[in-house]
Design an enzyme around this catalytic site. Structure first.
Site, PDB file in Angstrom:
ATOM      1  N   ASP A   1     -32.294  25.071 -36.594  1.00 27.96           N
ATOM      2  CA  ASP A   1     -31.426  25.878 -37.465  1.00 27.96           C
ATOM      3  C   ASP A   1     -29.998  25.950 -36.912  1.00 27.96           C
ATOM      4  O   ASP A   1     -29.084  26.383 -37.617  1.00 27.96           O
ATOM      5  CB  ASP A   1     -31.940  27.321 -37.522  1.00 27.96           C
TER       6      ASP A   1
ATOM      7  N   LYS B   1     -40.058  23.638 -47.325  1.00 25.45           N
ATOM      8  CA  LYS B   1     -39.752  22.980 -46.049  1.00 25.45           C
ATOM      9  C   LYS B   1     -40.947  22.146 -45.600  1.00 25.45           C
ATOM     10  O   LYS B   1     -40.801  21.008 -45.164  1.00 25.45           O
ATOM     11  CB  LYS B   1     -39.383  24.035 -44.982  1.00 25.45           C
TER      12      LYS B   1
ATOM     13  N   GLN C   1     -38.283  31.791 -39.904  1.00 28.41           N
ATOM     14  CA  GLN C   1     -37.666  32.101 -41.199  1.00 28.41           C
ATOM     15  C   GLN C   1     -37.058  33.510 -41.185  1.00 28.41           C
ATOM     16  O   GLN C   1     -37.710  34.467 -40.778  1.00 28.41           O
ATOM     17  CB  GLN C   1     -38.730  31.984 -42.318  1.00 28.41           C
TER      18      GLN C   1
HETATM   19  N1  GUN Z   1     -33.287  32.279 -44.448  1.00 27.59           N
HETATM   20  C1  GUN Z   1     -32.399  31.863 -45.381  1.00 27.59           C
HETATM   21  N2  GUN Z   1     -31.819  30.699 -45.003  1.00 27.59           N
HETATM   22  C2  GUN Z   1     -32.364  30.372 -43.810  1.00 27.59           C
HETATM   23  C3  GUN Z   1     -32.187  29.269 -42.919  1.00 27.59           C
HETATM   24  O1  GUN Z   1     -31.390  28.356 -43.139  1.00 27.59           O
HETATM   25  N3  GUN Z   1     -32.942  29.309 -41.781  1.00 27.59           N
HETATM   26  C4  GUN Z   1     -33.820  30.312 -41.503  1.00 27.59           C
HETATM   27  N4  GUN Z   1     -34.501  30.261 -40.351  1.00 27.59           N
HETATM   28  N5  GUN Z   1     -33.993  31.354 -42.306  1.00 27.59           N
HETATM   29  C5  GUN Z   1     -33.282  31.373 -43.454  1.00 27.59           C
END
Ligand code: GUN
Length: 284
Positions: free
Chosen positions: A120, A53, A97
């Protein structure tokens, strides 16, 4: 043999377009969109996702900050961190996350993210807005899949769409976006009876259950589009999806590989959402 949908290539094309729009945004406003990612603990998969990311953000010309907190961070400390980012004008998007260590309440942490910084689309307000079809942010993985289907010119209207998995992150919002696109949508899960009978009806099959090579050729209608959201390690430690790619590829019309399918598209939506958040911050 199925057409292989190249998520890496589609993501690169879309990200190039986002980078151009970020450059124009910076030229116009004198600052770059900024994303803050909070990671608690050192789960190896999460560390890889967070690193990717950050790299993608920087490649698109955005600012990115990763806040690494120890495994035994208290909920109070994590909430204080999120509150600090919420008040920081240089941070337009906040992502915590998931999964969090078990002693932390994910819902309470998500609730602390201001909806306008919730890139998100996990907060109650943003989930509700997606349900209503009136949203700023789309959930990253489902929206990435929709972008992929659009780029591949795969029509959804009137198609039988089956989603396996009902998570808040993928299954439920995926079903909603397919419904908004006029698909006829069924959501299957661990309690679904005669699963193969249902999945064999699908023109578009999205699989997000986290079980290595769970979907086999007999569960797929010939010619179907198969989208694999899984990211698993098999007994030999090899990366694989929720779909048994080698056998399903012989039946499907189109299929996403793992890796190089859905994964790169997820981060692409995050970039799009961060740019949207920066733009919205100017409207306040
Ligand atoms: N863990 C797995 N996929 C995601 C996501 O799309 N966003 C976040 N914040 N955590 C994740």
């Amino acid at each position: 043999m199925a057409h292989i949908i190249d998520g890496k290539k589609i993501a690169a094309e879309v990200r190039a377009d986002i980078a151009e729009r970020v450059a124009a945004f910076k030229a116009e406003n004198g600052f770059a969109p900024g994303l803050a990612v909070v990671i608690v603990g050192s789960d190896p998969a999460s560390c890889v996702y967070v690193r990717n990311k950050k790299k993608a953000c920087e490649a698109a010309g955005m600012n990115s900050r990763v806040i690494e907190l120890s495994e035994n961070t208290t909920e109070e400390e994590l909430l204080a961190c999120v509150n600090e980012l919420a008040a920081d004008n240089t941070v337009h998007g906040i992502l915590v996350q998931l999964p969090l260590p078990k002693h932390l309440d994910e819902n309470a942490v998500i609730a602390a993210i201001p909806p306008e910084k919730d890139v998100d689309a996990f907060t109650t307000e943003n989930v509700g807005r997606i349900m209503l079809g009136d949203f700023d942010f789309l959930p990253c993985t489902p929206a990435g899949i929709m972008t992929m289907l659009r780029q591949e010119k795969i029509d959804i209207a009137g198609k039988r769409c089956v989603v396996i998995g009902r998570s808040n992150i993928v299954g439920k919002p995926m079903a909603m976006l397919l419904l908004h696109a006029n698909g006829t949508v069924t959501v299957c899960h661990s309690r679904t009876k005669n699963l193969a009978e249902v999945t064999r009806e699908a023109d578009i099959l999205v699989v997000a259950i986290g079980k290595a090579r769970f979907v086999t050729a007999d569960m797929v209608k010939p010619g179907a589009v198969v989208i694999d959201v899984g990211m698993n390690r098999d007994a030999k430690g090899k990366l694989c999806g929720d779909v048994d790619f080698d056998c399903v590829e012989k039946v499907a019309g189109a299929i996403t590989p793992v890796p190089g399918g859905v994964g790169p598209m997820t981060i692409t939506t995050l970039l799009e959402n961060t740019l949207t958040a920066a733009r919205r911050s100017l409207e306040k």
